[in-house]
Structure formats: C-alpha cells, structure tokens
Design an enzyme around this catalytic site. Structure first.
Site, mmCIF file in Angstrom:
data_model
loop_
_atom_site.group_PDB
_atom_site.id
_atom_site.type_symbol
_atom_site.label_atom_id
_atom_site.label_comp_id
_atom_site.label_asym_id
_atom_site.label_seq_id
_atom_site.Cartn_x
_atom_site.Cartn_y
_atom_site.Cartn_z
ATOM 1 N N ARG A 128 6.675 -62.233 -74.036
ATOM 2 C CA ARG A 128 6.706 -60.959 -74.791
ATOM 3 C C ARG A 128 7.027 -59.760 -73.903
ATOM 4 N NH1 ARG A 128 6.686 -60.796 -80.046
ATOM 5 N NH2 ARG A 128 5.298 -59.007 -80.179
ATOM 6 N N ASP A 168 4.287 -67.289 -77.694
ATOM 7 C CA ASP A 168 3.881 -68.453 -78.470
ATOM 8 C C ASP A 168 4.278 -68.338 -79.925
ATOM 9 O OD1 ASP A 168 2.431 -69.962 -76.464
ATOM 10 O OD2 ASP A 168 1.206 -68.166 -76.369
HETATM 11 N N1 EPU Z 1 2.651 -56.596 -84.807
HETATM 12 C C1 EPU Z 1 3.588 -56.150 -85.707
HETATM 13 N N2 EPU Z 1 4.624 -55.401 -85.231
HETATM 14 C C2 EPU Z 1 4.772 -55.096 -83.909
HETATM 15 C C3 EPU Z 1 3.795 -55.557 -82.989
HETATM 16 C C4 EPU Z 1 2.736 -56.312 -83.470
HETATM 17 O O1 EPU Z 1 3.486 -56.421 -86.903
HETATM 18 O O2 EPU Z 1 5.735 -54.417 -83.549
HETATM 19 C C5 EPU Z 1 1.527 -57.436 -85.293
HETATM 20 C C6 EPU Z 1 1.607 -58.869 -84.744
HETATM 21 O O3 EPU Z 1 2.510 -59.658 -85.483
HETATM 22 C C7 EPU Z 1 0.181 -59.339 -84.833
HETATM 23 C C8 EPU Z 1 -0.612 -58.044 -84.562
HETATM 24 O O4 EPU Z 1 0.296 -56.959 -84.784
HETATM 25 O O5 EPU Z 1 -0.100 -59.778 -86.144
HETATM 26 C C9 EPU Z 1 -1.185 -57.938 -83.180
HETATM 27 O O6 EPU Z 1 -0.162 -58.146 -82.220
HETATM 28 P P1 EPU Z 1 -0.199 -57.439 -80.802
HETATM 29 O O7 EPU Z 1 0.994 -56.565 -80.688
HETATM 30 O O8 EPU Z 1 -1.539 -56.839 -80.594
HETATM 31 O O9 EPU Z 1 -0.011 -58.684 -79.847
HETATM 32 P P2 EPU Z 1 0.864 -58.772 -78.548
HETATM 33 O O10 EPU Z 1 0.830 -57.512 -77.788
HETATM 34 O O11 EPU Z 1 2.174 -59.377 -78.867
HETATM 35 C C10 EPU Z 1 -1.046 -59.487 -76.928
HETATM 36 C C11 EPU Z 1 -1.297 -60.697 -76.071
HETATM 37 C C12 EPU Z 1 -1.721 -61.857 -76.945
HETATM 38 C C13 EPU Z 1 -2.994 -61.459 -77.682
HETATM 39 C C14 EPU Z 1 -2.722 -60.200 -78.511
HETATM 40 C C15 EPU Z 1 -3.960 -59.689 -79.223
HETATM 41 C C16 EPU Z 1 0.273 -60.348 -74.281
HETATM 42 C C17 EPU Z 1 1.500 -60.778 -73.584
HETATM 43 N N3 EPU Z 1 -0.069 -61.038 -75.377
HETATM 44 O O12 EPU Z 1 0.024 -59.868 -77.761
HETATM 45 O O13 EPU Z 1 -2.010 -62.934 -76.086
HETATM 46 O O14 EPU Z 1 -3.387 -62.509 -78.522
HETATM 47 O O15 EPU Z 1 -2.226 -59.155 -77.656
HETATM 48 O O16 EPU Z 1 -4.970 -59.407 -78.326
HETATM 49 O O17 EPU Z 1 -0.415 -59.434 -73.857
HETATM 50 C C18 EPU Z 1 -2.014 -65.151 -75.378
HETATM 51 O O18 EPU Z 1 -2.299 -64.724 -74.256
HETATM 52 O O19 EPU Z 1 -2.065 -66.363 -75.699
HETATM 53 C C19 EPU Z 1 -1.594 -64.204 -76.408
HETATM 54 C C20 EPU Z 1 -0.960 -64.555 -77.510
#
Ligand code: EPU
Length: 445
Positions: free
Chosen positions: A99, A123
């Site tokens: 990501r 993932d």
């Molecule tokens: N979302 C949207 N639009 C966007 C961004 C996010 O709809 O533009 C939604 C996502 O689809 C999801 C929710 O918002 O339903 C939360 O997503 P978030 O953006 O918080 O997740 P992320 O930043 O992509 C990070 C971690 C994840 C962790 C989540 C929540 C990283 C690289 N990944 O993901 O970690 O689960 O925050 O804490 O920092 C892992 O390490 O296995 C992992 C998936």
C-alpha cells in the site's frame, strides 16, 4: 499460460505442546514504511532504527532507490538521504506489492512537482479503494488522473485545505499529514485516524520541523512550513506481532512474555483477553499472558482505541480453543474472513454470516462477503495443508497449527515474510517444531 513451479516454499509445523518463553518484537511494519516515506520530505538524511527485518521494508527501500534516494541499511538502522530524488515515477514493477506507493504522491509532488505511482496492492481483504487519498490531494491542489496502470498527479504549490475524511482511514490520514506539512497555509483535518502508528508518524514529522497540532475529536491542524530537515527516530514495537505471540502462548496452554511493545499499545488487547480469563504480568518493558481456562467472548473490530482489525484472525484462532460460543464482527474491512475455511478444514467449527453481529453500524451494507463469524469453541484441531490468503490470516494458521494434533504444511508464506520479523526463529525459541521447506505446489496455488 505459464505453469506453476513444481515446488513452493512452505512452513512445516509439528505441534510440541505449550509454547513458553520470551519473544522480542521490533518496530512495526506499518510504522517503518511510513517513516521511510516521510524521510523523502527532509533536506537532510533521516535515520530510523529498530526496523523489523520484513519484506515490506525491502520493497519500500527499493521504491525509494528507484526515485533516486540513497538508502543505507545497517542491521535495524535505515538511513534515507532524499536529496538526490530525481524521478517522479515509482516503477510499474512495484504494482500490487503493497500500500506504500499511494503515500508517496504528496512527498513526490513537493519534491518534483509530479508523481506516478502504480496501483496500490497489499492484502486481498476488501476493495481497498484510494478515493479518500485522491480527494484530499485534489483539495490541496493536485491534479490527478487514474489510469489502468496507476495514478498520475501534478501540482504547482500545494496549499492547505479543510479536509474531512468520511472514515478515519490510517493511510489517508498519513497522506494528508505528509502533504500538508509542506503545503502553503493551514490544513485542518477532521475525522483523522489516531492509531498509534499514525501518531508516531505525526511526531516524527514534528521532529523534522513540521507544525502539527493534535486536537480532540480526531482533528489535526497542520501549518505548512517552507522546509523540513531529516530526523532520527527509534520505532515503537509492533502491536500486531506482540498480540499474536501472546495468543501463541494462550492457544497452546503455555505462557509467552513479549518484550519491545509497551502496554499502552496493547491496552484493548489486554482488556479483551482479561475479560476472557487471561492473566497478565505487565512491566515497563514486557507483557506476558497465561490462563487456566479461557471463556468465549463477543468482540468487534474498530478503529483505535478499539480492538484492531489486525488482531482479529489470531483472536478467532484462539476462540476455536475456548469452550462455548464466541462471536467476531469485522467492521474495518469488508472481506477479512478468507482464512476461515482453512481453519474449518483443520477441525474448527466456524460459521460465517453477512449480518452485523455487533453494535457498530455496518459500512458494507449490501456486501455479499461475510462480516461476522460465530465460533463453536473447544473442537480439537488437526494438522493439515493450508495455503495462506493474506498476512494476518496466515499467522492465524500458524497459531492453529501449533495447537493442533499432527503436522501442518503451510504454503503461501511469502505473505508472512512480508510482515513478520524472524517468525521461525521466534517460534523455535518458544519451543515449536517449525521449519522452512520446499513442498510440491498445491494444485490450486
Ligand atoms: N478506505 C476507503 N478509501 C480510502 C482509504 C480507505 O474507503 O481511500 C477504507 C478501506 O477500504 C477500509 C477502511 O477505509 O475499509 C480503513 O482503511 P485504512 O485506510 O485505515 O487502511 P490502510 O491504511 O490501507 C492500514 C494498515 C493495515 C491496517 C489498517 C487499519 C498499512 C500499510 N496497512 O491500512 O494493516 O489493517 O491500516 O488499521 O499501514 C496489515 O498490516 O495486515 C494491514 C492490513
């Protein structure tokens, strides 16, 4: 069509009774990668220490090098010299790997005025859109086009804006922070994520010279500055790994003491396990957990300080060994139970439902993927062959395999190597018979 290789890497797990002993976790995968990106914003090099030895770090370093950064990795210390950034393009070969590229857009716009990043990966745990990132960058003055290959952006001077996130997204909050710090004027960010890794990044940016205020109610106020310097930071411990190793002790009837991740990062994990009957010894530098008997529980995942989504799969693995009916309701991602069929193949009794079995309104109304599971705990698990669907689901298999009867062969372990620091060494230290081997490629892999 290319045929699959005849053999594939696997972990072979032979359960060996209760896991006991000490594990030291390093800084988190989801912290280090963002700090490496933030380093792009400094005039001088930044040094991050306590880095985990995980695949995502190597991928991120390769991306930074492709942009022209000079990166030195010395054991757990990584120094990034961003001055030579010369390219605005993260090469297509990084497409789908993790990501991180989307987080590079703001820094690249500041460094070179334009950016191309391949479509983000990570993932397969839901649609994982990037609309919040795009809307925030556009509000700050970027012009963005999404193509089949990725995202193209350009901007003159980016400017502060009032941004309200529809959901407290970790990544979108990080995009806003890393873009607003050098934008002209004030950015007010509402609905921000406040996960410890986000706060750690904000503090790192402040250390680089950024003017960031944290207000109550998910609000950040950022006053853009003309330039930032490099900074040094020792990363805080990985709370996902820490929880997973505590569960490794509990699910096998043993006791694991985790070092390197402080109590405050684990508070909701500890209180949830406590409610199930686990007992703890907590010091300034370690947390250990054990239990005579664990009761079932109903848990729902949430944003911080709730029960984090990345703790969900280890907890479901633990539920399979707690007598009685437990419930897990996933509210952050729409498709995070893909690992469940393989646990059932191991003998677990888990039913999946696309009904919200908890108190939080579902954000995925109409989705056909399950958001809740009901676990009938106490069934014996048996070793089997399983293929890892995603990083956190994969670790749940290892935990279940450690509590099972008989040998398990776990393939798809590249997911695990992307995010866990020296897992084989850690499990061996706890007394698990586990080794890497090449096995015949499963038919469906
Ligand atoms: N979302 C949207 N639009 C966007 C961004 C996010 O709809 O533009 C939604 C996502 O689809 C999801 C929710 O918002 O339903 C939360 O997503 P978030 O953006 O918080 O997740 P992320 O930043 O992509 C990070 C971690 C994840 C962790 C989540 C929540 C990283 C690289 N990944 O993901 O970690 O689960 O925050 O804490 O920092 C892992 O390490 O296995 C992992 C998936």
């Amino acid at each position: 069509m290319e045929s699959a290789p005849a053999t594939t890497p696997a972990w072979i797990v032979d359960p060996s009774g209760p896991l006991r002993g000490d594990v030291a976790v390093r800084g988190s995968k989801n912290g280090i990668t963002k700090h490496l990106v933030a380093s792009m914003l400094g005039r001088t090099p930044s040094t991050i220490s306590n880095s985990p030895d995980v695949g995502d770090v190597d991928i991120t370093i390769s991306m930074l090098e492709a942009l022209g950064c000079i990166v030195h990795k010395d054991e757990d210390r990584i120094t990034v010299d961003p001055q030579p950034i010369s390219s605005s393009r993260v090469p297509l070969r990084f497409s789908g790997m993790n990501r991180i590229p989307i987080l590079m857009v703001g820094p690249l716009l500041h460094c070179v005025g334009e950016a191309f990043v391949p479509l983000v990966g990570g993932d397969d745990i839901g649609s994982r859109p990037i609309d919040f990132h795009v809307q925030a960058l556009e509000k700050m003055g970027a012009e963005i086009i999404i193509t089949d290959e990725g995202l193209e952006a350009k901007a003159g001077q980016l400017r502060g804006a009032h941004i309200e996130l529809p959901y407290p997204s970790v990544g979108a909050t990080e995009t806003v922070l890393m873009t607003a710090v050098l934008a002209k004027g004030r950015t007010v960010l509402d609905g921000a994520a406040t996960e410890p890794e986000v706060i750690e990044l904000a503090l790192f940016l402040q250390r680089m010279g950024a003017r960031i205020e944290m207000r109550p109610n998910r609000r950040f106020i950022i006053d853009g500055v003309d330039e930032l310097n490099g900074a040094a930071h020792r990363l805080k411990g990985d709370r996902i790994e820490a929880f997973s190793y505590l569960v490794a002790g509990l699910i096998t009837g043993g006791e694991v003491r985790v070092h390197g991740c402080t109590q405050e990062r684990l508070v909701t994990a500890i209180s949830t396990l406590h409610g199930m009957g686990a007992r703890f010894e907590i010091t300034d530098s370690s947390v250990s957990a054990w239990a005579d008997k664990l009761s079932p529980a109903a848990v729902e995942t949430d944003t911080h300080p709730g029960f984090m989504t990345d703790w969900q799969s280890p907890m479901v693995a633990l539920f399979t060994q707690c007598d009685g009916i437990s419930v897990m309701y996933e509210t952050v991602y729409e498709n995070r139970f893909t690992y469940v069929p393989a646990l059932n193949k191991m003998g677990a009794e888990i039913e999946m439902y696309n009904t919200a079995l908890g108190s939080i309104d579902s954000r995925f109304v109409g989705s056909t993927t399950p958001c809740s599971v009901v676990v009938r705990g106490g069934s014996p698990l048996k070793g089997t062959e399983v293929d890892v669907p995603d990083i956190r689901g994969g670790f749940a298999y290892v935990l279940a395999a450690a509590a099972a009867e008989g040998t398990s062969t776990i393939t798809g372990t590249h997911h695990l190597d992307r995010g866990y620091n020296q897992p084989i060494e850690n499990f061996l230290e706890l007394g698990l018979n586990i080794k890497r081997a090449d096995v015949a490629t499963p038919a469906e892999a």
